[in-house]
Design an enzyme around this catalytic site. Structure first.
Site, PDB file in Angstrom:
ATOM      1  N   GLY A   1       0.806  -1.218   0.000  1.00 27.46           N
ATOM      2  CA  GLY A   1       0.000   0.000   0.000  1.00 27.46           C
ATOM      3  C   GLY A   1       0.839   1.269   0.000  1.00 27.46           C
TER       4      GLY A   1
ATOM      5  CG  LEU B   1      -1.309   1.242   6.108  1.00 31.67           C
ATOM      6  CD1 LEU B   1      -2.448   2.229   6.102  1.00 31.67           C
ATOM      7  CD2 LEU B   1      -1.446   0.232   4.987  1.00 31.67           C
TER       8      LEU B   1
ATOM      9  CG  ASN C   1      -3.215  -1.571  -1.678  1.00 27.17           C
ATOM     10  OD1 ASN C   1      -3.003  -0.799  -0.747  1.00 27.17           O
ATOM     11  ND2 ASN C   1      -4.232  -2.415  -1.702  1.00 27.17           N
TER      12      ASN C   1
ATOM     13  CB  CYS D   1      -5.539  -0.792   5.743  1.00 27.79           C
ATOM     14  SG  CYS D   1      -4.198  -1.482   6.712  1.00 27.79           S
TER      15      CYS D   1
HETATM   16  C1  LIG Z   1       1.898  -8.184   6.772  1.00 26.25           C
HETATM   17  C2  LIG Z   1       0.706  -7.778   5.972  1.00 26.25           C
HETATM   18  C3  LIG Z   1       0.644  -6.518   5.387  1.00 26.25           C
HETATM   19  C4  LIG Z   1      -0.462  -6.111   4.641  1.00 26.25           C
HETATM   20  N1  LIG Z   1      -0.489  -4.859   4.045  1.00 26.25           N
HETATM   21  C5  LIG Z   1      -1.560  -4.504   3.284  1.00 26.25           C
HETATM   22  C6  LIG Z   1      -1.585  -3.242   2.599  1.00 26.25           C
HETATM   23  O1  LIG Z   1      -0.632  -2.475   2.676  1.00 26.25           O
HETATM   24  N2  LIG Z   1      -2.689  -2.912   1.882  1.00 26.25           N
HETATM   25  C7  LIG Z   1      -3.768  -3.756   1.773  1.00 26.25           C
HETATM   26  O2  LIG Z   1      -4.753  -3.422   1.103  1.00 26.25           O
HETATM   27  N3  LIG Z   1      -3.765  -4.979   2.375  1.00 26.25           N
HETATM   28  C8  LIG Z   1      -2.690  -5.356   3.133  1.00 26.25           C
HETATM   29  N4  LIG Z   1      -2.687  -6.594   3.742  1.00 26.25           N
HETATM   30  C9  LIG Z   1      -3.857  -7.498   3.596  1.00 26.25           C
HETATM   31  C10 LIG Z   1      -3.588  -8.551   2.534  1.00 26.25           C
HETATM   32  O3  LIG Z   1      -3.385  -7.925   1.282  1.00 26.25           O
HETATM   33  C11 LIG Z   1      -4.770  -9.534   2.437  1.00 26.25           C
HETATM   34  O4  LIG Z   1      -5.930  -8.798   2.091  1.00 26.25           O
HETATM   35  C12 LIG Z   1      -5.010 -10.245   3.758  1.00 26.25           C
HETATM   36  O5  LIG Z   1      -3.767 -10.586   4.341  1.00 26.25           O
HETATM   37  C13 LIG Z   1      -5.852 -11.521   3.592  1.00 26.25           C
HETATM   38  O6  LIG Z   1      -5.239 -12.444   2.734  1.00 26.25           O
HETATM   39  P1  LIG Z   1      -4.350 -13.676   3.297  1.00 26.25           P
HETATM   40  O7  LIG Z   1      -5.171 -14.368   4.341  1.00 26.25           O
HETATM   41  O8  LIG Z   1      -4.053 -14.527   2.102  1.00 26.25           O
HETATM   42  O9  LIG Z   1      -3.117 -13.068   3.889  1.00 26.25           O
HETATM   43  C14 LIG Z   1      -1.561  -6.997   4.488  1.00 26.25           C
HETATM   44  C15 LIG Z   1      -1.497  -8.272   5.071  1.00 26.25           C
HETATM   45  C16 LIG Z   1      -0.397  -8.679   5.806  1.00 26.25           C
HETATM   46  C17 LIG Z   1      -0.377 -10.053   6.419  1.00 26.25           C
END
Ligand SMILES: Cc1cc2nc3c(=O)[nH]c(=O)nc-3n(C[C@H](O)[C@H](O)[C@H](O)COP(=O)(O)O)c2cc1C
Ligand SMILES: Cc1cc2nc3c(=O)[nH]c(=O)nc-3n(C[C@H](O)[C@H](O)[C@H](O)COP(=O)(O)OP(=O)(O)OC[C@H]3O[C@@H](n4cnc5c(N)ncnc54)[C@H](O)[C@@H]3O)c2cc1C
Ligand SMILES: Cc1cc2nc3c(=O)[nH]c(=O)nc-3n(C[C@H](O)[C@H](O)[C@H](O)COP(=O)(O)OP(=O)(O)OC[C@H]3O[C@@H](n4cnc5c(N)ncnc54)[C@H](O)[C@@H]3O)c2cc1C
Ligand SMILES: Cc1cc2nc3c(=O)[nH]c(=O)nc-3n(C[C@H](O)[C@H](O)[C@H](O)COP(=O)(O)O)c2cc1C
Ligand code: FES
Ligand code: FES
Lengths: 313, 261, 313, 261
Positions: A55, A82, A108, A139
């Site tokens: 992001g 973030l 993003n 987020c």
């Molecule tokens: C360490 C970490 C950082 C993340 N940073 C962002 C981000 O910057 N922007 C965003 O939209 N989602 C962010 N997410 C969410 C992921 O993109 C995803 O939507 C969420 O982890 C669910 O998918 P998963 O269960 O496969 O991890 C982050 C997730 C994790 C674990």
């Protein structure tokens, strides 16, 4: 690039997210894949349907103090806050490499106000190599901003409108699961002109270190991700796919090709791999392989024939 | 900078103490390019719980394709590793991070406290190879009790550096902390201190080195999810008020760069 | 009963839920402990702080067709569909045994309309052995009823008022986690006169059987429970405890005494053990033992000294 | 009706075929009160994934405190059990459910299809002990191939009932389904059929028994969370349009009670 030529014409794994064409439905989720380069020597990045980068905000963000992550049962909590280099340094430092990958790069973006979303969209306009924008209105880690947009239909629609009006590439809006009725938000976002919705972002959670009686995360609360949330994600993708006519991108606990295929059966046109990248850096490529094998074994004309084929009687 | 995911066969299991274990793993690619101070991430369960890999310093890496890790049982993941058996395979990911910057032209003083000794064997061997003579180099190895220190002494004695051991309770070697022991060694001004251990220990060493105007390289820890720069979860405060990320900017830092509270 | 006399006077594990006095904070969650009798030969039921029985409706309910359950990562989905014998048969067939246990018996009730909630409360009035009523406004398994009440503050308050007005025992309202802001619902329920809130009920989820492309549950969607949801439950208990002054009862993925103690640190006065009863029928008793040991080791005057002691700086 | 949770030591591991395994467990309390047709719930992982216990029929229960389970590898839980080793301990919960109602005064015909054979060994032994003479009793054991059937034949031959084996491909015993085999046996009118196997097989047997006016007891399966009546997750449709719960009203039912689609 050889590999792509070899493998992709057959079977047909191509999907479209609005005007955006993907060679296969597998993308990497924002914040879980760095800026892609980190994975270059661990997998073949050219095999991916797309990459969604960490992001990006208008100004650089330092992020939250440590500890930022804690493991939970079949999942993890994160409160990165973030951290990012800001849109200007992102363009100057990261885009060159990403562009060279020859796969769609989706940026993003997040902001604390509609104005910030507008400014960041303006900044990304005309930047070569940006295939689409994914708007993070969900987020949960930053106390202001984020959350509010994603939980209120009017605000969600307003942000969408603002970004769509300014963007010269397809706009994907990423939804928060921390709502009473995610379909209502999805409909608002569709009304706002989004080319697609992606879901789910993390569920808001918390962990406590009993010996010290302190929160396990410096930010107290964080976002829950990983296999633990897959059932919730699958349900929301299914519910949203019933209500909107724009493509739905499924996210949440996708570890294997089977997981990915379940989301597609539930109504997802494409999927994103998140936390799984941490446990197996090759997860996304292996999921592409698994989907290809499934399409061959099931003799599907195209992966598109599987979208939304859940048999409910 | 190449990294690998290998299904490494466990070829040796050493129970050094009730809760200290050393594993020898067949891991060709990682062994071939590992540098002292780097680490690996290891899956501890076959299922999804616990889900995250666990980071371990590379204790030794041999030219015949083997690496060793030395670990203490502190929770579920290390508990599971403690039940692994010779012949079984572990998913090992590495080598990761930036290791120690070896100054061949300067005297070296390696300091390991508790499990912080893990990366020091690999480092000591590399230094002794790079230099013709390590007679003026030191290794200070401190632990809580005899049990923690004694089993590893042999490996270090063979290297040819001056080994000084210490225990909190005096049950083996000098009595006291390594930070006290180092004062007694009258090290040469240009000595480089390479340290790994509890934060308190490294902070004391940092202060000591500042006074003595010595370079001090420390290997630090943090929680980690990915170990390779993808999650940004492993930050610690740096001197300038910003954060550094242990997994890819570290785990070895010049003590000057970090914020010591 | 010996055991109780021996163990309970010291240390002090007693907690109060309104006028309801519990010998310790450990109860068993509705729908996961049958009518208690099933566990009689597996543990010492007298050791429990209280027992919450399977959700009871006015008329008997047959429940959903099979399959009703499916395992997920560190959890499970259920769509039992509130199968139960109905309040009349419950009173005639189950209360006699429950009453004999000598521990508080809390009856979990549900309805499709405010009227049904009122009628069932009337029916329970004066029934000997009923120590409290837990109002399920959150069970996600029945398509009508349940959900709506728990997701709308006005309706939640209305049901609460209706039950409180008629009940002659303390009323606990059990909240749904499938909302944007659970604290708002909790405040509404408090305003409605509830003696306590319990949370969380299950998260709505879904699973798909890829080979058949069918939902894994006949009901399509179901309730997610178990360790997977603990971080969400802990966060919600913490947020609600900040906002209401009535006691909060923590539920969600509690497997061990450590889990239970974390909920208490987050602000829970008592806790309920659910899915863990299926994996270890003695889980609830072992949690009582673990809490007792903790209070002794930490030299607490009482477990009450631990409630809401999370150190946030 | 007493039930126990025991940490049972694995004292024997038999790999009968590539994916059929038999475990012998030291489980005193369960062995002491188990009845044919009852089952146990076993934890397959040390961590929380997979989280639910898995149900297995009691294949044998001996007077010297041992029970056996016979299982096929069908997924993660059974896959983990297949990696268990002699000397390790498993959390076993049971005995659970209502078993077969043995009619000592009537001829018996035991029918096991595939893994459905698991509870039949325990049942056959019990019947042969209760009766002075089992010479007119039958055991029909059907499987897909020779591999599935052959390894268990010895155990059944020792009992003294008439053993008839069958395989779908004819690679062992008669060629065909057990439902065809039973037609060829001209069983006495008052024979009681005790069956366990695929739904299709049991449905055919039910129809056969209705025609012949024989009693038919079937052991059925369902998904299960608790195995003891607490979750209500194990329902199947009954004849009267209601549901019955496999774990505590079954797993053995009179075929008449159930709804056969
Ligand atoms: C360490 C970490 C950082 C993340 N940073 C962002 C981000 O910057 N922007 C965003 O939209 N989602 C962010 N997410 C969410 C992921 O993109 C995803 O939507 C969420 O982890 C669910 O998918 P998963 O269960 O496969 O991890 C982050 C997730 C994790 C674990
Ligand atoms: C770069 C690096 C190198 C390391 N090298 C070694 C080594 O050579 N030998 C050794 O014994 N240990 C080493 N550690 C620490 C080791 O990773 C942890 O002890 C291990 O992860 C604990 O896992 P667990 O599941 O047993 O404990 P958990 O049940 O996960 O937690 C038990 C305790 O360990 C701490 N912990 C958990 N995960 C981590 C983590 N990723 N990093 C740091 N602490 C953690 C927790 O905060 C908790 O206090 C290293 C850590 C890092 C970051
Ligand atoms: C009363 C009873 C007695 C049984 N006795 C035996 C036996 O003696 N030998 C034997 O090999 N098997 C027996 N089974 C079936 C056995 O329980 C399942 O094969 C096992 O649970 C599969 O677990 P898994 O993790 O390997 O498979 P999973 O990965 O969980 O699933 C693989 C397949 O097994 C099915 N399955 C999963 N859990 C269950 C469950 N609880 N009940 C039924 N099917 C399930 C799934 O629907 C799926 O089709 C019995 C089942 C019941 C209900
Ligand atoms: C099989 C099953 C049946 C349940 N039935 C009910 C019910 O009838 N009424 C109710 O309020 N909650 C019911 N619940 C929810 C639990 O009481 C509890 O709130 C939830 O499972 C979360 O706790 P856990 O993670 O410890 O299981 C049920 C849960 C399960 C797993
Ligand atoms: S552990 Fe993921 S970036 Fe360091
Ligand atoms: S499996 Fe829980 S009631 Fe039958």
């Amino acid at each position: 690039m050889e590999m792509i030529r070899e493998k992709d014409p057959y079977p047909d794994l191509r999907v479209n997210i609005g005007k955006l064409r993907l060679q296969n439905p597998v993308m990497t989720a924002s914040g879980t894949f760095g800026y892609a380069r980190e994975f270059a020597n661990l997998m073949n990045l050219h095999r991916l349907g797309g990459v969604i980068v960490k992001g990006i905000s208008l100004e650089p963000r330092k992020g939250n103090p440590p500890p930022r992550i804690v493991e939970t049962a079949c999942g993890m909590l994160n409160a990165i806050g973030l951290e990012n280099v800001g849109v200007h340094r992102f363009i100057s430092e990261k885009m060159k490499y990403l562009k060279g990958l020859g796969i769609p790069v989706i940026v993003n973006v997040l902001g604390d106000s509609i104005e910030e979303y507008e400014l960041i969209t303006d900044t990304l306009c005309g930047v070569e190599g940006v295939a689409a924008i994914e708007v993070n209105i969900s987020c949960p880690n930053v106390k202001k901003g984020g959350v509010a947009f994603g939980t209120d239909p009017q605000m969600a629609e307003a942000v969408t409108k603002a970004v769509v009006r300014r963007s010269d590439v397809p706009v994907i809006v990423k939804l928060s699961p921390n709502v009473s009725n995610i379909a209502v938000i999805a409909e608002a976002v569709e009304a706002g002109g989004a080319d697609a919705v992606s879901l789910i972002n993390t569920l808001i959670g918390m962990a406590i270190d009993l010996p010290t009686r302190k929160p396990a995360l410096a930010n107290v609360i964080g976002g829950l991700s990983g296999p633990a949330i897959k059932p919730v994600a699958l349900r929301m993708v299914y519910q949203v796919a019933q209500k909107v006519s724009i493509p739905v991108i499924g996210i949440g606990g996708i570890d294997t090709a089977e997981d990915a295929l379940e989301f597609i059966v539930a109504g997802a046109t494409a999927i994103q791999v998140g936390t799984a990248n941490f446990i197996n850096p090759r997860a996304s490529e292996e999921i592409v392989d698994g989907i290809r094998d499934f399409v061959v074994e099931e003799k599907l004309r195209s992966i598109r024939d599987l979208i939304g084929t859940l048999r409910v009687d | 900078m190449s990294q690998y995911q290998e299904n490494a066969t466990i070829i040796r299991f050493e129970q050094l103490t009730a809760d200290n274990i050393r594993l020898t793993l067949e891991s060709e690619n990682i062994a071939a390019c590992a540098k002292p101070g780097q680490f690996v991430m290891i899956r501890t369960a076959t299922g999804k719980d616990p889900i995250l890999r666990r980071p371990f310093s590379i204790h030794q890496a041999s030219t015949n394709g083997r690496i060793q890790i030395l670990f203490k049982i502190t929770g579920r993941g290390t508990g599971l590793l403690a039940h692994s058996k010779v012949g079984e395979r572990l998913s090992v990911f590495g080598p990761l991070g930036h290791g120690f910057e070896i100054r061949e032209d300067r005297p070296a003083c390696l300091v390991g406290g508790g499990m912080g000794i893990a990366p020091m064997l690999f480092l000591a061997k590399k230094i002794s190879i790079l230099k013709k003579d390590s007679a003026n180099d030191h290794i200070i190895f401190g632990g809580r009790t005899r049990q923690e220190v004694e089993p590893l002494v042999n490996d270090f004695e063979q290297i040819g550096m001056r080994l000084v051991t210490a225990t909190d309770d005096g049950s083996y070697g000098k009595k006291g902390f390594v930070t006290e022991v180092i004062q007694t060694l009258s090290l040469a001004r240009e000595t480089v201190v390479y340290a790994c251990g509890p934060d308190a220990m490294m902070k004391q060493l940092h202060i000591y080195c500042q006074v003595k105007k010595m370079e001090c390289q420390v290997s630090v820890e943090s929680v980690m999810a990915c170990g390779m720069g993808a999650c940004l979860g492993c930050n610690i405060p740096a001197k300038d008020g910003h954060y550094v990320h242990v997994c890819y900017e570290g785990p070895v830092f010049n003590a000057e760069e970090l914020a010591w509270k």
